[in-house]
Scaffold this motif. Structure first.
Motif, PDB file in Angstrom:
ATOM      1  N   GLU A   1      65.395  58.377   3.742  1.00 37.37           N
ATOM      2  CA  GLU A   1      64.199  58.166   2.921  1.00 37.37           C
ATOM      3  C   GLU A   1      63.502  59.489   2.617  1.00 37.37           C
ATOM      4  OE1 GLU A   1      62.858  53.648   4.225  1.00 37.37           O
ATOM      5  OE2 GLU A   1      62.006  55.370   5.266  1.00 37.37           O
ATOM      6  N   SER A   2      63.503  60.398   3.581  1.00 41.43           N
ATOM      7  CA  SER A   2      62.853  61.698   3.368  1.00 41.43           C
ATOM      8  C   SER A   2      63.603  62.528   2.334  1.00 41.43           C
ATOM      9  CB  SER A   2      62.777  62.472   4.691  1.00 41.43           C
ATOM     10  OG  SER A   2      61.995  61.776   5.637  1.00 41.43           O
ATOM     11  N   ILE A   3      64.929  62.470   2.394  1.00 35.05           N
ATOM     12  CA  ILE A   3      65.733  63.245   1.443  1.00 35.05           C
ATOM     13  C   ILE A   3      65.497  62.759   0.015  1.00 35.05           C
ATOM     14  CG2 ILE A   3      68.098  63.715   0.677  1.00 35.05           C
ATOM     15  CD1 ILE A   3      68.927  63.724   3.622  1.00 35.05           C
ATOM     16  N   PHE A   4      65.464  61.443  -0.180  1.00 35.48           N
ATOM     17  CA  PHE A   4      65.351  60.891  -1.529  1.00 35.48           C
ATOM     18  C   PHE A   4      63.912  60.653  -1.982  1.00 35.48           C
ATOM     19  CE2 PHE A   4      69.746  59.516  -0.431  1.00 35.48           C
ATOM     20  CZ  PHE A   4      70.394  60.186  -1.453  1.00 35.48           C
ATOM     21  N   PHE A   5      62.944  61.024  -1.157  1.00 32.85           N
ATOM     22  CA  PHE A   5      61.546  60.914  -1.577  1.00 32.85           C
ATOM     23  C   PHE A   5      61.343  61.747  -2.838  1.00 32.85           C
ATOM     24  CE2 PHE A   5      57.069  62.460  -1.141  1.00 32.85           C
ATOM     25  CZ  PHE A   5      56.469  61.240  -1.415  1.00 32.85           C
ATOM     26  N   LYS A   6      60.643  61.185  -3.809  1.00 35.80           N
ATOM     27  CA  LYS A   6      60.590  61.787  -5.141  1.00 35.80           C
ATOM     28  C   LYS A   6      59.989  63.189  -5.159  1.00 35.80           C
ATOM     29  CE  LYS A   6      56.211  59.563  -6.409  1.00 35.80           C
ATOM     30  NZ  LYS A   6      55.535  58.678  -7.408  1.00 35.80           N
ATOM     31  N   ASN A   7      59.175  63.541  -4.185  1.00 35.10           N
ATOM     32  CA  ASN A   7      58.601  64.888  -4.135  1.00 35.10           C
ATOM     33  C   ASN A   7      59.413  65.846  -3.264  1.00 35.10           C
ATOM     34  OD1 ASN A   7      56.433  64.246  -5.825  1.00 35.10           O
ATOM     35  ND2 ASN A   7      55.208  63.468  -4.113  1.00 35.10           N
ATOM     36  N   SER A   8      60.514  65.350  -2.707  1.00 37.19           N
ATOM     37  CA  SER A   8      61.368  66.204  -1.892  1.00 37.19           C
ATOM     38  C   SER A   8      62.212  67.103  -2.786  1.00 37.19           C
ATOM     39  CB  SER A   8      62.284  65.350  -1.016  1.00 37.19           C
ATOM     40  OG  SER A   8      63.320  66.129  -0.441  1.00 37.19           O
ATOM     41  N   PRO A   9      62.392  68.372  -2.422  1.00 36.76           N
ATOM     42  CA  PRO A   9      63.239  69.256  -3.236  1.00 36.76           C
ATOM     43  C   PRO A   9      64.709  68.878  -3.210  1.00 36.76           C
ATOM     44  CG  PRO A   9      62.583  70.348  -1.197  1.00 36.76           C
ATOM     45  CD  PRO A   9      61.792  69.071  -1.266  1.00 36.76           C
ATOM     46  N   LEU A  10      65.089  67.943  -2.340  1.00 31.67           N
ATOM     47  CA  LEU A  10      66.491  67.537  -2.226  1.00 31.67           C
ATOM     48  C   LEU A  10      66.776  66.181  -2.863  1.00 31.67           C
ATOM     49  CD1 LEU A  10      67.149  68.528   1.516  1.00 31.67           C
ATOM     50  CD2 LEU A  10      67.658  69.869  -0.528  1.00 31.67           C
ATOM     51  N   HIS A  11      65.791  65.567  -3.504  1.00 27.90           N
ATOM     52  CA  HIS A  11      65.981  64.188  -3.949  1.00 27.90           C
ATOM     53  C   HIS A  11      66.948  64.069  -5.131  1.00 27.90           C
ATOM     54  CE1 HIS A  11      63.121  65.239  -7.147  1.00 27.90           C
ATOM     55  NE2 HIS A  11      63.495  64.131  -7.762  1.00 27.90           N
ATOM     56  N   ASP A  12      67.086  65.134  -5.921  1.00 24.05           N
ATOM     57  CA  ASP A  12      68.061  65.093  -7.018  1.00 24.05           C
ATOM     58  C   ASP A  12      69.463  65.325  -6.464  1.00 24.05           C
ATOM     59  OD1 ASP A  12      66.431  64.530  -9.176  1.00 24.05           O
ATOM     60  OD2 ASP A  12      65.895  66.618  -9.493  1.00 24.05           O
ATOM     61  N   GLY A  13      70.436  64.685  -7.056  1.00 23.69           N
ATOM     62  CA  GLY A  13      71.817  64.860  -6.599  1.00 23.69           C
ATOM     63  C   GLY A  13      72.189  63.828  -5.552  1.00 23.69           C
ATOM     64  N   ALA A  14      73.318  64.068  -4.902  1.00 25.17           N
ATOM     65  CA  ALA A  14      73.876  63.084  -3.971  1.00 25.17           C
ATOM     66  C   ALA A  14      73.850  63.586  -2.542  1.00 25.17           C
ATOM     67  CB  ALA A  14      75.319  62.766  -4.364  1.00 25.17           C
ATOM     68  N   VAL A  15      73.769  62.639  -1.625  1.00 26.82           N
ATOM     69  CA  VAL A  15      73.963  62.902  -0.202  1.00 26.82           C
ATOM     70  C   VAL A  15      75.427  62.618   0.121  1.00 26.82           C
ATOM     71  CG1 VAL A  15      73.546  61.913   2.083  1.00 26.82           C
ATOM     72  CG2 VAL A  15      71.619  62.592   0.662  1.00 26.82           C
ATOM     73  N   ILE A  16      76.080  63.562   0.759  1.00 20.62           N
ATOM     74  CA  ILE A  16      77.491  63.397   1.139  1.00 20.62           C
ATOM     75  C   ILE A  16      77.564  63.080   2.629  1.00 20.62           C
ATOM     76  CG2 ILE A  16      79.786  64.414   1.113  1.00 20.62           C
ATOM     77  CD1 ILE A  16      78.491  64.111  -1.640  1.00 20.62           C
ATOM     78  N   ILE A  17      78.149  61.929   2.950  1.00 19.43           N
ATOM     79  CA  ILE A  17      78.264  61.475   4.336  1.00 19.43           C
ATOM     80  C   ILE A  17      79.738  61.478   4.729  1.00 19.43           C
ATOM     81  CG2 ILE A  17      77.895  59.537   5.913  1.00 19.43           C
ATOM     82  CD1 ILE A  17      75.493  58.751   4.192  1.00 19.43           C
ATOM     83  N   VAL A  18      80.054  62.245   5.759  1.00 16.66           N
ATOM     84  CA  VAL A  18      81.433  62.368   6.238  1.00 16.66           C
ATOM     85  C   VAL A  18      81.451  62.117   7.734  1.00 16.66           C
ATOM     86  CG1 VAL A  18      83.447  63.865   6.409  1.00 16.66           C
ATOM     87  CG2 VAL A  18      81.920  64.078   4.449  1.00 16.66           C
ATOM     88  N   ASP A  19      82.322  61.217   8.168  1.00 20.10           N
ATOM     89  CA  ASP A  19      82.475  60.929   9.592  1.00 20.10           C
ATOM     90  C   ASP A  19      81.132  60.582  10.234  1.00 20.10           C
ATOM     91  OD1 ASP A  19      83.902  60.547  11.897  1.00 20.10           O
ATOM     92  OD2 ASP A  19      83.828  62.658  12.514  1.00 20.10           O
ATOM     93  N   ASN A  20      80.383  59.735   9.542  1.00 23.31           N
ATOM     94  CA  ASN A  20      79.090  59.226  10.030  1.00 23.31           C
ATOM     95  C   ASN A  20      78.049  60.323  10.245  1.00 23.31           C
ATOM     96  OD1 ASN A  20      80.104  56.629  10.000  1.00 23.31           O
ATOM     97  ND2 ASN A  20      80.712  56.662  12.142  1.00 23.31           N
ATOM     98  N   ARG A  21      78.143  61.398   9.450  1.00 25.48           N
ATOM     99  CA  ARG A  21      77.133  62.440   9.490  1.00 25.48           C
ATOM    100  C   ARG A  21      76.768  62.850   8.055  1.00 25.48           C
ATOM    101  NH1 ARG A  21      75.937  64.704  14.180  1.00 25.48           N
ATOM    102  NH2 ARG A  21      75.120  66.606  13.220  1.00 25.48           N
TER     103      ARG A  21
END
Length: 264
Positions: A171-191
């Motif tokens: 939720e913190s990553i994709f929060f609209k005011n977060s500098p990381l919210h644009d783009g995708a989160v990559i999850i590998v091996d449950n991390r």
């Protein structure tokens, strides 16, 4: 005439039937991979080009035959270059099926996988809870689940995180005011390996016009890799799941959880 037909029938072997079936399967897989993409138009052009070559050769038009023949002589190399993504997807599809069967066979002999299953259930629950929360607040999100981190499009973009999965972190990553919210989160091996990653967009022509960059990126990355993706729409809050370029829209939390459990 009847004797000829009888001889042809007698010469037909079981291996000939198997040959026809295997060719039909290969053609079906090729069609399913290029269906709805720009590769269909390219393939149509290739077939038309070859048809014209056969016509001019039959009419003994020597100059055109030489020109078209020169192109066709290097046609195999040209086809590999033009259809490199489709060939890559075809080989990945074969490799994925083999690797999944090997993995199931391995765990069948190893036995104790209860702890892994329990861990996966907790991770899936955290992901689904985060998606449900972001769906209610109409927070856009794109998560890609991959078995490997060696893909070039994972390493050349995004911010390295390498952290465990939790509802609050997503939720913190994709929060609209977060500098990381644009783009995708990559999850590998449950991390969570990276955030704000830029993914290749699908070039399919049959996608609905209301699909935004998140949907096209999710379809694009699953077309060329064995990854799966989860999308939360910023406009509607709708949750979607993408695998092999095929998208399941408007999923409930339970449906999303079932799909993730099956994949992870």
């Amino acid at each position: 005439m009847e004797a000829t037909d009888f001889n042809l029938w007698n010469s037909f072997r079981l291996l000939d039937l198997l040959d026809v079936v295997l060719v039909a399967i290969i053609l079906y897989y090729i069609y399913s991979l290029i269906k709805g993409t720009i590769a269909v138009n390219i393939l149509t052009g290739v077939v038309l080009f070859y048809g014209i070559f056969l016509v001019v050769r039959q009419m003994e038009m020597h100059l055109l035959t030489e020109i078209f023949g020169g192109f066709i002589s290097v046609g195999s190399i040209a086809l590999i270059v033009v259809f490199q993504q489709e060939i890559r997807r075809f080989l990945l599809h074969i490799g994925r099926n083999i690797s999944l069967r090997q993995k199931k066979l391995f765990w069948r002999f190893i036995g104790p996988e209860k702890k892994t299953a329990t861990d996966n259930d907790e991770i899936v629950k955290a992901i689904v809870d985060a998606c449900r929360s972001m769906s209610r607040s109409k927070t856009g999100a794109l998560m890609v689940f991959s078995k490997y981190f060696e893909e070039e499009y994972y390493q050349t973009s995004g911010e390295l995180i390498d952290a465990g999965i939790s509802k609050r972190l997503l939720e913190s990553i994709f929060f609209k005011n977060s500098p990381l919210h644009d783009g995708a989160v990559i999850i590998v091996d449950n991390r969570i390996m990276t955030a704000s990653s830029v993914l290749p967009l699908s070039d399919r022509e049959d996608l609905p016009p209301y699909f935004g960059l998140r949907h096209r990126a999710a379809i694009g990355v699953t077309e060329i890799s064995e990854a799966v993706a989860v999308i939360v729409s910023e406009e509607t809050g709708e949750m979607s799941f993408v695998k092999e370029g095929n998208i399941n829209l408007n999923l409930s939390a339970d449906e999303l959880q079932s799909l993730l459990v099956e994949e992870l």
